[in-house]
Design a protein around this motif. Structure first.
Motif, PDB file in Angstrom:
ATOM      1  N   MET A   1      20.493  42.383  39.481  1.00  0.00           N
ATOM      2  CA  MET A   1      20.851  41.947  38.148  1.00  0.00           C
ATOM      3  C   MET A   1      20.798  40.431  38.102  1.00  0.00           C
ATOM      4  O   MET A   1      21.239  39.746  39.016  1.00  0.00           O
ATOM      5  CB  MET A   1      22.251  42.463  37.806  1.00  0.00           C
ATOM      6  N   GLU A   2      20.280  39.940  37.022  1.00  0.00           N
ATOM      7  CA  GLU A   2      20.228  38.497  36.814  1.00  0.00           C
ATOM      8  C   GLU A   2      21.569  38.017  36.267  1.00  0.00           C
ATOM      9  O   GLU A   2      22.132  38.623  35.358  1.00  0.00           O
ATOM     10  CB  GLU A   2      19.108  38.170  35.816  1.00  0.00           C
ATOM     11  N   ARG A   3      22.099  36.963  36.841  1.00  0.00           N
ATOM     12  CA  ARG A   3      23.367  36.403  36.357  1.00  0.00           C
ATOM     13  C   ARG A   3      23.182  35.937  34.917  1.00  0.00           C
ATOM     14  O   ARG A   3      22.144  35.385  34.559  1.00  0.00           O
ATOM     15  CB  ARG A   3      23.771  35.194  37.198  1.00  0.00           C
ATOM     16  N   ARG A   4      24.220  36.161  34.116  1.00  0.00           N
ATOM     17  CA  ARG A   4      24.142  35.669  32.738  1.00  0.00           C
ATOM     18  C   ARG A   4      25.525  35.348  32.204  1.00  0.00           C
ATOM     19  O   ARG A   4      26.525  35.944  32.619  1.00  0.00           O
ATOM     20  CB  ARG A   4      23.407  36.640  31.841  1.00  0.00           C
ATOM     21  N   LEU A   5      25.562  34.418  31.295  1.00  0.00           N
ATOM     22  CA  LEU A   5      26.797  33.985  30.670  1.00  0.00           C
ATOM     23  C   LEU A   5      27.158  34.952  29.552  1.00  0.00           C
ATOM     24  O   LEU A   5      26.316  35.290  28.716  1.00  0.00           O
ATOM     25  CB  LEU A   5      26.601  32.573  30.108  1.00  0.00           C
ATOM     26  N   VAL A   6      28.401  35.424  29.546  1.00  0.00           N
ATOM     27  CA  VAL A   6      28.854  36.422  28.577  1.00  0.00           C
ATOM     28  C   VAL A   6      30.199  35.982  28.009  1.00  0.00           C
ATOM     29  O   VAL A   6      31.096  35.608  28.766  1.00  0.00           O
ATOM     30  CB  VAL A   6      29.025  37.801  29.271  1.00  0.00           C
ATOM     31  N   PRO A   7      30.373  36.045  26.673  1.00  0.00           N
ATOM     32  CA  PRO A   7      31.690  35.735  26.109  1.00  0.00           C
ATOM     33  C   PRO A   7      32.613  36.955  26.182  1.00  0.00           C
ATOM     34  O   PRO A   7      32.174  38.088  26.012  1.00  0.00           O
ATOM     35  CB  PRO A   7      31.370  35.391  24.650  1.00  0.00           C
ATOM     36  N   ILE A   8      33.877  36.721  26.436  1.00  0.00           N
ATOM     37  CA  ILE A   8      34.864  37.797  26.459  1.00  0.00           C
ATOM     38  C   ILE A   8      35.271  38.081  25.010  1.00  0.00           C
ATOM     39  O   ILE A   8      35.731  37.193  24.296  1.00  0.00           O
ATOM     40  CB  ILE A   8      36.092  37.403  27.311  1.00  0.00           C
ATOM     41  N   ALA A   9      35.082  39.323  24.558  1.00  0.00           N
ATOM     42  CA  ALA A   9      35.311  39.700  23.159  1.00  0.00           C
ATOM     43  C   ALA A   9      36.780  39.890  22.813  1.00  0.00           C
ATOM     44  O   ALA A   9      37.173  39.770  21.658  1.00  0.00           O
ATOM     45  CB  ALA A   9      34.536  40.975  22.835  1.00  0.00           C
ATOM     46  N   ARG A  10      37.586  40.226  23.799  1.00  0.00           N
ATOM     47  CA  ARG A  10      39.027  40.445  23.592  1.00  0.00           C
ATOM     48  C   ARG A  10      39.731  40.129  24.900  1.00  0.00           C
ATOM     49  O   ARG A  10      39.100  40.089  25.954  1.00  0.00           O
ATOM     50  CB  ARG A  10      39.310  41.875  23.154  1.00  0.00           C
ATOM     51  N   PRO A  11      41.028  39.872  24.858  1.00  0.00           N
ATOM     52  CA  PRO A  11      41.734  39.627  26.117  1.00  0.00           C
ATOM     53  C   PRO A  11      41.539  40.804  27.073  1.00  0.00           C
ATOM     54  O   PRO A  11      41.544  41.960  26.651  1.00  0.00           O
ATOM     55  CB  PRO A  11      43.197  39.514  25.697  1.00  0.00           C
ATOM     56  N   VAL A  12      41.372  40.498  28.345  1.00  0.00           N
ATOM     57  CA  VAL A  12      41.103  41.549  29.323  1.00  0.00           C
ATOM     58  C   VAL A  12      41.787  41.204  30.648  1.00  0.00           C
ATOM     59  O   VAL A  12      41.902  40.033  31.007  1.00  0.00           O
ATOM     60  CB  VAL A  12      39.581  41.745  29.505  1.00  0.00           C
ATOM     61  N   SER A  13      42.233  42.237  31.328  1.00  0.00           N
ATOM     62  CA  SER A  13      42.798  42.075  32.667  1.00  0.00           C
ATOM     63  C   SER A  13      41.690  42.243  33.690  1.00  0.00           C
ATOM     64  O   SER A  13      40.772  43.038  33.503  1.00  0.00           O
ATOM     65  CB  SER A  13      43.884  43.118  32.924  1.00  0.00           C
ATOM     66  N   ALA A  14      41.802  41.501  34.783  1.00  0.00           N
ATOM     67  CA  ALA A  14      40.829  41.572  35.874  1.00  0.00           C
ATOM     68  C   ALA A  14      41.580  41.371  37.180  1.00  0.00           C
ATOM     69  O   ALA A  14      42.793  41.124  37.176  1.00  0.00           O
ATOM     70  CB  ALA A  14      39.756  40.505  35.684  1.00  0.00           C
ATOM     71  N   ARG A  15      40.853  41.501  38.294  1.00  0.00           N
ATOM     72  CA  ARG A  15      41.434  41.248  39.618  1.00  0.00           C
ATOM     73  C   ARG A  15      40.552  40.248  40.345  1.00  0.00           C
ATOM     74  O   ARG A  15      39.329  40.420  40.392  1.00  0.00           O
ATOM     75  CB  ARG A  15      41.537  42.525  40.431  1.00  0.00           C
ATOM     76  N   LEU A  16      41.175  39.222  40.913  1.00  0.00           N
ATOM     77  CA  LEU A  16      40.420  38.244  41.681  1.00  0.00           C
ATOM     78  C   LEU A  16      39.850  38.894  42.932  1.00  0.00           C
ATOM     79  O   LEU A  16      40.488  39.741  43.558  1.00  0.00           O
ATOM     80  CB  LEU A  16      41.313  37.067  42.075  1.00  0.00           C
ATOM     81  N   VAL A  17      38.652  38.486  43.287  1.00  0.00           N
ATOM     82  CA  VAL A  17      37.972  38.960  44.486  1.00  0.00           C
ATOM     83  C   VAL A  17      37.960  37.783  45.461  1.00  0.00           C
ATOM     84  O   VAL A  17      37.583  36.682  45.065  1.00  0.00           O
ATOM     85  CB  VAL A  17      36.529  39.401  44.156  1.00  0.00           C
ATOM     86  N   PRO A  18      38.384  37.918  46.692  1.00  0.00           N
ATOM     87  CA  PRO A  18      38.705  39.138  47.409  1.00  0.00           C
ATOM     88  C   PRO A  18      40.199  39.440  47.511  1.00  0.00           C
ATOM     89  O   PRO A  18      40.585  40.362  48.218  1.00  0.00           O
ATOM     90  CB  PRO A  18      38.139  38.862  48.801  1.00  0.00           C
ATOM     91  N   THR A  19      41.060  38.683  46.833  1.00  0.00           N
ATOM     92  CA  THR A  19      42.497  38.857  47.023  1.00  0.00           C
ATOM     93  C   THR A  19      43.090  40.052  46.286  1.00  0.00           C
ATOM     94  O   THR A  19      44.125  40.578  46.676  1.00  0.00           O
ATOM     95  CB  THR A  19      43.270  37.604  46.582  1.00  0.00           C
ATOM     96  N   GLY A  20      42.468  40.470  45.165  1.00  0.00           N
ATOM     97  CA  GLY A  20      42.997  41.569  44.363  1.00  0.00           C
ATOM     98  C   GLY A  20      44.092  41.136  43.400  1.00  0.00           C
ATOM     99  O   GLY A  20      44.672  41.962  42.703  1.00  0.00           O
ATOM    100  N   THR A  21      44.370  39.834  43.330  1.00  0.00           N
ATOM    101  CA  THR A  21      45.406  39.311  42.447  1.00  0.00           C
ATOM    102  C   THR A  21      45.040  39.561  40.983  1.00  0.00           C
ATOM    103  O   THR A  21      43.946  39.203  40.552  1.00  0.00           O
ATOM    104  CB  THR A  21      45.593  37.794  42.674  1.00  0.00           C
ATOM    105  N   PRO A  22      45.947  40.164  40.199  1.00  0.00           N
ATOM    106  CA  PRO A  22      45.663  40.393  38.775  1.00  0.00           C
ATOM    107  C   PRO A  22      45.633  39.071  38.004  1.00  0.00           C
ATOM    108  O   PRO A  22      46.433  38.165  38.266  1.00  0.00           O
ATOM    109  CB  PRO A  22      46.831  41.254  38.290  1.00  0.00           C
ATOM    110  N   ILE A  23      44.689  38.987  37.071  1.00  0.00           N
ATOM    111  CA  ILE A  23      44.601  37.840  36.173  1.00  0.00           C
ATOM    112  C   ILE A  23      44.307  38.345  34.768  1.00  0.00           C
ATOM    113  O   ILE A  23      43.854  39.479  34.589  1.00  0.00           O
ATOM    114  CB  ILE A  23      43.518  36.810  36.583  1.00  0.00           C
ATOM    115  N   ASP A  24      44.551  37.515  33.781  1.00  0.00           N
ATOM    116  CA  ASP A  24      44.181  37.804  32.401  1.00  0.00           C
ATOM    117  C   ASP A  24      43.130  36.794  31.969  1.00  0.00           C
ATOM    118  O   ASP A  24      43.250  35.601  32.266  1.00  0.00           O
ATOM    119  CB  ASP A  24      45.403  37.715  31.480  1.00  0.00           C
ATOM    120  N   ILE A  25      42.112  37.291  31.280  1.00  0.00           N
ATOM    121  CA  ILE A  25      41.060  36.428  30.757  1.00  0.00           C
ATOM    122  C   ILE A  25      41.157  36.492  29.237  1.00  0.00           C
ATOM    123  O   ILE A  25      41.122  37.582  28.658  1.00  0.00           O
ATOM    124  CB  ILE A  25      39.659  36.873  31.228  1.00  0.00           C
TER     125      ILE A  25
END
Length: 174
Positions: A1-25
């Motif tokens: 897959m080619e890297r591409r810039l994407v806007p976040i459409a709504r607030p979303v939760s994610a996990r940092l890699v490689p720690t697994g720490t939860p974050i909000d974007i």
């Protein structure tokens, strides 16, 4: 897959890699999409790699990818469907599924319970609990499976020679 810039459409939760720490974007933030495999998405946000789950694919402008199986006529879990579910789990840093990566050491059906023995690419990987939960969730979608037991082991230690030839070829290691 080619890297591409994407806007976040709504607030979303994610996990940092490689720690697994939860974050909000937050909504409106631009992230770099680096991997979209198995229904999960790896992005770079503020210089950090993070994983967004399939259920939140719409925040990236995608349809959530759902894993669905036809119930077997015999009313018992299908080993082939269990393997298919396992192969849908991808390492967030390496664009290869955990089966081809050689992380799954054993897979057994005992009635309606699935027993998985697996490892991680590194013992201290913070994403370990996330991958284990992903395995449980995806195998749990297989018809007639009532329980998934995952044993996380580190003996033998994982090495890249455990990868399938196809995985090594795709990563340019063979």
């Amino acid at each position: 897959m080619e890297r591409r810039l994407v806007p976040i459409a709504r607030p979303v939760s994610a996990r940092l890699v490689p720690t697994g720490t939860p974050i909000d974007i937050e909504a409106g933030k631009f992230v770099t999409l680096t991997q979209a495999l198995g229904g999960t998405y790896t992005v770079v946000v503020d210089g950090n790699m993070a994983r967004i789950e399939s259920e939140d694919a719409d925040a990236l402008g995608f349809e959530p990818e759902t894993l669905e199986f036809e119930p077997p006529a015999d009313g018992a879990p299908s080993f082939a469907q269990v393997r298919q579910a396992l192969a849908s789990v991808h390492d967030p840093e390496i664009p290869v599924n955990i089966v081809d990566l050689g992380l799954v050491y054993g897979c057994e059906l005992e009635g309606d319970t699935v027993h998985i023995e697996m490892t991680l690419t590194a013992p201290g990987c913070g994403m370990g609990p996330v991958l284990v939960d992903d395995v449980k969730r995806r195998i749990g979608r297989v018809p007639f499976v009532s329980d998934v037991v995952v044993d996380l082991v580190f003996d033998p230690p994982w090495s890249r020679d455990m990868m399938t030839e196809e995985a090594q070829l795709s990563l340019g290691l063979f």
